[in-house]
Write a protein that holds these residues in place. Structure first.
Motif, short mmCIF file in Angstrom:
data_model
loop_
_atom_site.label_atom_id
_atom_site.label_comp_id
_atom_site.label_asym_id
_atom_site.label_seq_id
_atom_site.Cartn_x
_atom_site.Cartn_y
_atom_site.Cartn_z
N PRO A 101 0.84 -1.20 0.00
CA PRO A 101 0.00 0.00 0.00
C PRO A 101 0.87 1.25 0.00
CG PRO A 101 -0.30 -1.27 2.04
CD PRO A 101 0.72 -1.98 1.21
N TYR A 102 0.28 2.38 -0.33
CA TYR A 102 1.03 3.63 -0.38
C TYR A 102 1.72 3.90 0.95
CZ TYR A 102 2.40 8.41 -0.85
OH TYR A 102 3.16 9.55 -0.89
N ASP A 103 2.99 4.31 0.86
CA ASP A 103 3.76 4.72 2.03
C ASP A 103 4.48 6.00 1.64
OD1 ASP A 103 5.85 5.11 3.95
OD2 ASP A 103 5.80 2.98 4.44
N GLU A 104 4.21 7.06 2.37
CA GLU A 104 4.78 8.38 2.06
C GLU A 104 6.30 8.34 2.00
OE1 GLU A 104 4.22 13.04 3.37
OE2 GLU A 104 3.21 11.46 4.49
N LYS A 105 6.90 7.50 2.83
CA LYS A 105 8.36 7.41 2.87
C LYS A 105 8.94 6.98 1.51
CE LYS A 105 10.38 4.08 5.33
NZ LYS A 105 10.89 3.34 6.51
N TYR A 106 8.21 6.13 0.80
CA TYR A 106 8.70 5.61 -0.48
C TYR A 106 8.06 6.30 -1.68
CZ TYR A 106 10.42 2.03 2.65
OH TYR A 106 11.04 1.38 3.68
N GLY A 107 6.87 6.85 -1.52
CA GLY A 107 6.22 7.58 -2.59
C GLY A 107 5.53 6.73 -3.64
N PHE A 108 5.28 5.45 -3.32
CA PHE A 108 4.61 4.61 -4.31
C PHE A 108 3.70 3.59 -3.63
CE2 PHE A 108 8.24 1.88 -3.32
CZ PHE A 108 7.69 0.61 -3.33
N GLU A 109 2.84 2.99 -4.47
CA GLU A 109 2.06 1.82 -4.10
C GLU A 109 2.23 0.81 -5.22
OE1 GLU A 109 -2.03 3.04 -3.67
OE2 GLU A 109 -1.97 4.19 -5.51
N MET A 110 2.13 -0.49 -4.89
CA MET A 110 2.37 -1.52 -5.89
C MET A 110 1.28 -2.59 -5.81
SD MET A 110 5.81 -3.66 -6.62
CE MET A 110 5.95 -4.71 -8.03
N TYR A 111 0.77 -2.94 -6.99
CA TYR A 111 -0.30 -3.91 -7.10
C TYR A 111 0.08 -5.06 -8.01
CZ TYR A 111 -3.12 0.07 -5.57
OH TYR A 111 -3.63 1.14 -4.88
N GLU A 112 -0.54 -6.22 -7.79
CA GLU A 112 -0.63 -7.24 -8.81
C GLU A 112 -2.08 -7.16 -9.28
OE1 GLU A 112 -0.23 -12.00 -8.95
OE2 GLU A 112 -2.18 -11.12 -8.46
N LEU A 113 -2.28 -6.96 -10.58
CA LEU A 113 -3.61 -6.83 -11.15
C LEU A 113 -3.86 -7.95 -12.15
CD1 LEU A 113 -3.52 -2.98 -11.75
CD2 LEU A 113 -4.61 -4.18 -9.87
N LEU A 181 3.25 -0.49 -10.52
CA LEU A 181 3.80 0.38 -9.50
C LEU A 181 3.36 1.80 -9.85
CD1 LEU A 181 7.17 0.34 -7.80
CD2 LEU A 181 6.43 2.46 -8.86
N ILE A 182 2.68 2.43 -8.92
CA ILE A 182 2.20 3.81 -9.13
C ILE A 182 3.03 4.72 -8.25
CG2 ILE A 182 0.23 5.38 -9.00
CD1 ILE A 182 -1.57 2.87 -9.31
#
Length: 193
Positions: A101-113, A181-182
């Protein structure tokens, strides 16, 4: 599905409370009707992924904000399994596993769709500076970027500006699975004034 609807309902209420928005204000900012937002908050509706994106965009936050809480800091590495996380969080034919899930420390969220047979969705632009990185892990699919559909097969990847209209489609009988990865520019989007 019921647990996910309850999490979504709670997350939406918390976001509205944090911004001190009425349902009318939330509807104006998201482009989602007041009636639909009310149904979501009561756990009575399973919106489409497109609707969830509109809500996230209107609140100027990440999609994962409405699907799963942030991961807690761990002293030890945590293994996350897409097989255990995969769910159908919306009423359309896409399966989603929130790997990170989104984490401000890393600046991204990642999914398997997972795009099921004959699935197509065109997304509205995300916030300015958002980029998407798509890596196909199984099957074939197409990604709409810069006004053109780009065919991708297993092992192929594409990076594109998510702050422009874009989309995904699977015109095949077999499911297409990909990682997405967004990345949000610099940090979590700032609240709109």
């Amino acid at each position: 599905m019921q647990a996910l609807n309850q999490y979504l309902a709670t997350a939406l209420k918390q976001q509205r409370k944090h911004k001190q928005w009425s349902l009318d204000t939330a509807a104006q900012n998201t482009g989602v009707s007041k009636a639909m937002l009310g149904q979501i908050e009561r756990g009575e509706s399973s919106p489409t992924i497109a609707t969830l994106w509109k809500i996230a965009g209107g609140f100027n936050t990440s999609l994962s904000t409405f699907l799963e809480p942030e991961l807690a800091e761990q002293a030890q590495p945590e293994i996350r399994s897409a097989d255990q996380l995969r769910q159908q969080p919306a009423s359309d034919d896409m399966l989603v596993a929130i790997l990170f899930p989104y984490d401000e420390k890393y600046g991204f969220e990642m999914y398997e769709l997972t795009l099921l047979e004959n699935y197509q969705r065109v997304s509205e632009p995300h916030e300015l500076g958002v980029s998407e990185h798509v890596i196909v892990t199984s099957g074939e699919m197409e990604v709409l970027a810069n006004g053109q559909w780009n065919k991708l097969s297993q092992g192929q990847a594409l990076r594109f500006a998510g702050d422009k209209p874009h989309g995904y489609r699977n015109l095949n009988k077999q499911a297409a699975v990909f990682h997405c990865l967004i990345h949000y520019s610099c940090s979590k989007p700032k609240p709109k004034p």
